[in-house]
Write a protein that holds these residues in place. Structure first.
Motif, PDB file in Angstrom:
ATOM      1  N   VAL A 168       0.849  -1.381  -0.261  1.00 55.33           N
ATOM      2  CA  VAL A 168       0.173  -0.303  -0.586  1.00 55.33           C
ATOM      3  C   VAL A 168       0.703   1.325   0.115  1.00 55.33           C
ATOM      4  CG1 VAL A 168      -0.360   0.214   2.470  1.00 55.33           C
ATOM      5  CG2 VAL A 168      -2.065   1.161   1.165  1.00 55.33           C
ATOM      6  N   ASN A 169       0.126   2.772  -0.182  1.00 56.49           N
ATOM      7  CA  ASN A 169       0.933   3.598  -0.697  1.00 56.49           C
ATOM      8  C   ASN A 169       0.476   5.067   0.344  1.00 56.49           C
ATOM      9  OD1 ASN A 169       3.558   3.284  -2.578  1.00 56.49           O
ATOM     10  ND2 ASN A 169       1.910   1.853  -3.320  1.00 56.49           N
ATOM     11  N   VAL A 170       0.558   5.400   0.996  1.00 59.18           N
ATOM     12  CA  VAL A 170       0.634   6.172   1.765  1.00 59.18           C
ATOM     13  C   VAL A 170       0.747   7.591   0.846  1.00 59.18           C
ATOM     14  CG1 VAL A 170       0.368   5.649   4.026  1.00 59.18           C
ATOM     15  CG2 VAL A 170       2.069   7.653   3.128  1.00 59.18           C
ATOM     16  N   ALA A 171       1.059   7.684   0.248  1.00 59.57           N
ATOM     17  CA  ALA A 171       1.194   8.935  -0.812  1.00 59.57           C
ATOM     18  C   ALA A 171       1.501   8.644  -2.694  1.00 59.57           C
ATOM     19  CB  ALA A 171       2.509   9.696  -1.148  1.00 59.57           C
ATOM     20  N   PRO A 172       0.748   8.335  -3.053  1.00 54.21           N
ATOM     21  CA  PRO A 172       0.598   7.566  -4.289  1.00 54.21           C
ATOM     22  C   PRO A 172       0.820   8.763  -5.716  1.00 54.21           C
ATOM     23  CG  PRO A 172      -1.614   8.128  -3.750  1.00 54.21           C
ATOM     24  CD  PRO A 172      -1.068   8.286  -2.390  1.00 54.21           C
ATOM     25  N   GLY A 173       1.737   8.211  -6.793  1.00 56.97           N
ATOM     26  CA  GLY A 173       2.207   8.777  -7.600  1.00 56.97           C
ATOM     27  C   GLY A 173       0.993   9.665  -8.159  1.00 56.97           C
ATOM     28  N   MET A 174       1.345  10.860  -8.029  1.00 59.99           N
ATOM     29  CA  MET A 174       0.319  12.443  -8.978  1.00 59.99           C
ATOM     30  C   MET A 174       0.373  12.029 -10.369  1.00 59.99           C
ATOM     31  SD  MET A 174      -1.877  12.130  -7.214  1.00 59.99           S
ATOM     32  CE  MET A 174      -2.952  11.944  -5.160  1.00 59.99           C
ATOM     33  N   THR A 175       1.715  11.406 -10.759  1.00 59.34           N
ATOM     34  CA  THR A 175       2.412  11.907 -12.666  1.00 59.34           C
ATOM     35  C   THR A 175       1.417  11.373 -13.762  1.00 59.34           C
ATOM     36  OG1 THR A 175       3.421  10.281 -13.419  1.00 59.34           O
ATOM     37  CG2 THR A 175       4.608  11.710 -12.000  1.00 59.34           C
ATOM     38  N   GLU A 176       1.467  12.054 -15.024  1.00 61.59           N
ATOM     39  CA  GLU A 176       0.889  12.205 -15.797  1.00 61.59           C
ATOM     40  C   GLU A 176       0.379  10.352 -16.689  1.00 61.59           C
ATOM     41  OE1 GLU A 176       4.929  12.564 -17.212  1.00 61.59           O
ATOM     42  OE2 GLU A 176       3.644  13.665 -15.891  1.00 61.59           O
ATOM     43  N   THR A 177       1.044   9.378 -15.575  1.00 61.63           N
ATOM     44  CA  THR A 177       0.782   8.317 -15.854  1.00 61.63           C
ATOM     45  C   THR A 177       0.709   7.321 -14.639  1.00 61.63           C
ATOM     46  OG1 THR A 177       3.638   7.969 -15.425  1.00 61.63           O
ATOM     47  CG2 THR A 177       2.493   7.930 -17.940  1.00 61.63           C
ATOM     48  N   SER A 178       0.562   8.437 -13.844  1.00 60.08           N
ATOM     49  CA  SER A 178       0.052   7.435 -12.489  1.00 60.08           C
ATOM     50  C   SER A 178      -1.259   6.857 -11.811  1.00 60.08           C
ATOM     51  CB  SER A 178       0.820   8.387 -11.245  1.00 60.08           C
ATOM     52  OG  SER A 178       2.007   8.845 -11.359  1.00 60.08           O
ATOM     53  N   LEU A 179      -1.687   5.970 -11.066  1.00 61.24           N
ATOM     54  CA  LEU A 179      -2.953   5.255 -11.426  1.00 61.24           C
ATOM     55  C   LEU A 179      -3.254   6.473 -10.582  1.00 61.24           C
ATOM     56  CD1 LEU A 179      -0.035   2.314 -10.404  1.00 61.24           C
ATOM     57  CD2 LEU A 179      -2.054   2.129 -12.463  1.00 61.24           C
ATOM     58  N   PHE A 180      -3.469   6.831  -9.448  1.00 58.73           N
ATOM     59  CA  PHE A 180      -4.413   6.841  -8.341  1.00 58.73           C
ATOM     60  C   PHE A 180      -5.687   8.822 -10.068  1.00 58.73           C
ATOM     61  CE2 PHE A 180      -6.404  10.539  -6.160  1.00 58.73           C
ATOM     62  CZ  PHE A 180      -6.632  10.047  -5.031  1.00 58.73           C
ATOM     63  N   PRO A 181      -4.155   8.949 -10.547  1.00 56.90           N
ATOM     64  CA  PRO A 181      -4.968  10.182 -11.422  1.00 56.90           C
ATOM     65  C   PRO A 181      -6.539   9.630 -12.309  1.00 56.90           C
ATOM     66  CG  PRO A 181      -3.401  10.937 -10.950  1.00 56.90           C
ATOM     67  CD  PRO A 181      -2.710   9.075 -10.770  1.00 56.90           C
ATOM     68  N   GLN A 182      -5.461   7.664 -13.219  1.00 58.13           N
ATOM     69  CA  GLN A 182      -6.370   7.558 -13.435  1.00 58.13           C
ATOM     70  C   GLN A 182      -7.924   6.879 -13.423  1.00 58.13           C
ATOM     71  OE1 GLN A 182      -4.189   4.829 -16.621  1.00 58.13           O
ATOM     72  NE2 GLN A 182      -2.127   5.098 -15.663  1.00 58.13           N
ATOM     73  N   ALA A 183      -7.355   6.933 -11.927  1.00 54.19           N
ATOM     74  CA  ALA A 183      -8.423   6.165 -11.194  1.00 54.19           C
ATOM     75  C   ALA A 183      -9.842   6.866 -10.979  1.00 54.19           C
ATOM     76  CB  ALA A 183      -8.024   5.684  -9.686  1.00 54.19           C
ATOM     77  N   ALA A 184      -9.434   8.079 -10.491  1.00 54.40           N
ATOM     78  CA  ALA A 184     -10.162   9.313 -10.047  1.00 54.40           C
ATOM     79  C   ALA A 184     -11.047   9.440 -10.943  1.00 54.40           C
ATOM     80  CB  ALA A 184      -9.433  10.333  -9.756  1.00 54.40           C
ATOM     81  N   GLU A 185     -10.692   9.623 -12.514  1.00 55.92           N
ATOM     82  CA  GLU A 185     -11.397  10.209 -13.846  1.00 55.92           C
ATOM     83  C   GLU A 185     -11.737   9.384 -13.910  1.00 55.92           C
ATOM     84  OE1 GLU A 185      -7.435  10.803 -16.257  1.00 55.92           O
ATOM     85  OE2 GLU A 185      -7.255  13.298 -15.373  1.00 55.92           O
ATOM     86  N   ALA A 186     -11.388   8.044 -14.201  1.00 53.12           N
ATOM     87  CA  ALA A 186     -12.750   6.742 -14.391  1.00 53.12           C
ATOM     88  C   ALA A 186     -13.404   6.942 -14.047  1.00 53.12           C
ATOM     89  CB  ALA A 186     -11.960   5.312 -13.925  1.00 53.12           C
ATOM     90  N   ALA A 187     -13.475   7.213 -12.389  1.00 56.73           N
ATOM     91  CA  ALA A 187     -14.824   7.117 -11.555  1.00 56.73           C
ATOM     92  C   ALA A 187     -15.632   9.059 -11.988  1.00 56.73           C
ATOM     93  CB  ALA A 187     -14.219   7.024 -10.237  1.00 56.73           C
ATOM     94  N   GLY A 188     -15.196   9.451 -12.608  1.00 59.83           N
ATOM     95  CA  GLY A 188     -15.859  11.095 -13.121  1.00 59.83           C
ATOM     96  C   GLY A 188     -15.585  11.972 -12.541  1.00 59.83           C
ATOM     97  N   TYR A 189     -13.858  12.259 -11.972  1.00 58.60           N
ATOM     98  CA  TYR A 189     -14.010  13.597 -10.971  1.00 58.60           C
ATOM     99  C   TYR A 189     -13.054  14.366 -12.001  1.00 58.60           C
ATOM    100  CZ  TYR A 189     -15.326  11.481  -6.325  1.00 58.60           C
ATOM    101  OH  TYR A 189     -15.961  11.070  -4.986  1.00 58.60           O
ATOM    102  N   ASN A 190     -13.330  15.403 -11.253  1.00 58.40           N
ATOM    103  CA  ASN A 190     -12.334  16.559 -12.145  1.00 58.40           C
ATOM    104  C   ASN A 190     -11.205  16.835 -11.193  1.00 58.40           C
ATOM    105  OD1 ASN A 190     -10.893  19.093 -11.395  1.00 58.40           O
ATOM    106  ND2 ASN A 190     -11.640  19.389 -13.755  1.00 58.40           N
ATOM    107  N   LEU A 191     -10.308  16.161 -11.569  1.00 61.46           N
ATOM    108  CA  LEU A 191      -8.704  16.575 -10.281  1.00 61.46           C
ATOM    109  C   LEU A 191      -8.568  18.043  -9.435  1.00 61.46           C
ATOM    110  CD1 LEU A 191      -5.899  14.572 -12.451  1.00 61.46           C
ATOM    111  CD2 LEU A 191      -7.708  13.521 -10.736  1.00 61.46           C
ATOM    112  N   GLY A 192      -9.175  18.266  -9.990  1.00 60.76           N
ATOM    113  CA  GLY A 192      -9.059  20.018  -8.790  1.00 60.76           C
ATOM    114  C   GLY A 192     -10.116  19.914  -8.401  1.00 60.76           C
TER     115      GLY A 192
END
Length: 342
Positions: free
Chosen positions: A297-321
């Motif tokens: 598990v990661n407490v500070a997941p990567g947030m780069t353009e290829t990272s997994l957390f932002p991809q998951a957020a966008e798949a859920a319909g979130y605007n990252l901001g």
């Protein structure tokens, strides 16, 4: 337990829970540091800062150096968000300093970070919470040498079989990680691992679908985002993770609804059992029998353009901001924890 958010989150025009300041919140992002993952942290910090600014949050970005504490004392931010990967950023030490400074911290606190940072301890906690995790052994480098490398490696193969995964007991971004299929390749994998950590974790390799399941808590309890499926052309190593082209991602993952539910439930269980806060990302394998295996598990997941957390957020319909601002708001609304300065 729902494995995906029921709504994408508020729009930027809506007031957020925790926005009680009467002005834009001031957030100090910590990025960089001195770990092997410094460059990734800098990229993550820039991406988060851009997203927060687009959502109306006042952001400053700070490296972890001699200028940090004077800058925080002068700025007095409403919140400090460590976007630090690797040692100090995820082992709880920087988070301890933030709390000693009397500042609010976004994300997991120092004690739980220390537990999650140690892969053997995190796997043990996850197993006690009912999660499956591959059988493993840990080997400090000193003991490995004192007992005789050849004898120890023979015992590992006899116990765990092949293939096995060798990885540093602490660390991220797949640095020092090797998939070993042949016994003759095990010594080289151990040497590479010890170049990143003084203790190696060797675990039985599990075949199946490689997944990352991110979790967010916006004030009403942890919720899993849609899992991201990882299909790598070769090993999913550091180069593959942060250089586009070597990995194909499916967000959301190509899973049946009951599999999505099981993966999300495992990620939330890991988040809860380890005492994590705000956000996390859990790495998992779904095997052919439908069993979900916890890896780390990661407490500070990567947030780069290829990272997994932002991809998951966008798949859920979130605007990252919007999502990141919601995380800020939830942290400001929560009861403050940690030490206050004397």
């Amino acid at each position: 337990m729902s494995s995906t958010p029921s709504v994408p989150g508020p729009s930027l025009s809506e007031p957020l829970v925790g926005d009680r300041l009467g002005r834009a919140p001031r957030v100090a992002l910590l990025a960089g540091g001195l770990s092997h993952e410094r460059d990734v942290s800098m990229r993550s910090g820039r991406r988060v800062a851009e997203a927060l600014r687009s959502a109306g949050v006042e952001v400053s970005v700070h490296d972890v150096d001699a200028d940090l504490l004077p800058a925080l004392a002068d700025l007095q931010p409403d919140l400090v968000w460590p976007v630090l990967h690797g040692a100090s950023g995820e082992d709880g030490s920087v988070r301890d300093i933030v709390q000693l400074s009397g500042l609010r911290l976004l994300g997991t606190g120092p004690r739980a970070s220390r537990v999650a940072w140690s892969k053997p301890i995190a796997k043990t906690v996850a197993a006690r919470a009912g999660l499956e995790t591959p059988e493993f052994v840990t080997l400090p480098q000193t003991l490995f040498r004192e007992l005789g490398a050849s004898a120890v490696l023979r015992m590992i193969v006899a116990r765990l079989g092949l293939p096995v995964v060798v990885k540093p007991s602490r660390g991220g971004s797949a640095l020092g990680v090797s998939l070993v299929r042949e016994a003759d390749d095990l010594p080289r994998a151990m040497v590479e691992c010890f170049s990143y950590s003084d203790t190696a974790l060797v675990e039985r390799a599990v075949t199946g679908t490689e997944l990352a399941a991110s979790v967010v808590d916006l004030g009403e309890g942890p919720v899993a985002l849609p899992p991201v499926e990882i299909v790598a052309d070769g090993p999913y190593d550091y180069d593959a993770r942060y250089n586009p082209g070597r990995v194909e991602y499916f967000a959301p993952a190509r899973l049946r609804p009951e599999q999505v539910e099981a993966v999300g439930a495992a990620a939330v269980t890991a988040h809860r059992s380890l005492g994590l806060m705000g956000l996390s990302r859990t790495d998992l394998i779904l095997d052919e029998d439908g069993v979900v295996h916890f890896l780390e598990v990661n407490v500070a997941p990567g947030m780069t353009e290829t990272s997994l957390f932002p991809q998951a957020a966008e798949a859920a319909g979130y605007n990252l901001g919007t999502l990141y601002r919601s995380l800020v708001a939830a942290s400001l609304a929560a009861e403050p924890a940690g030490l206050r300065p004397v």
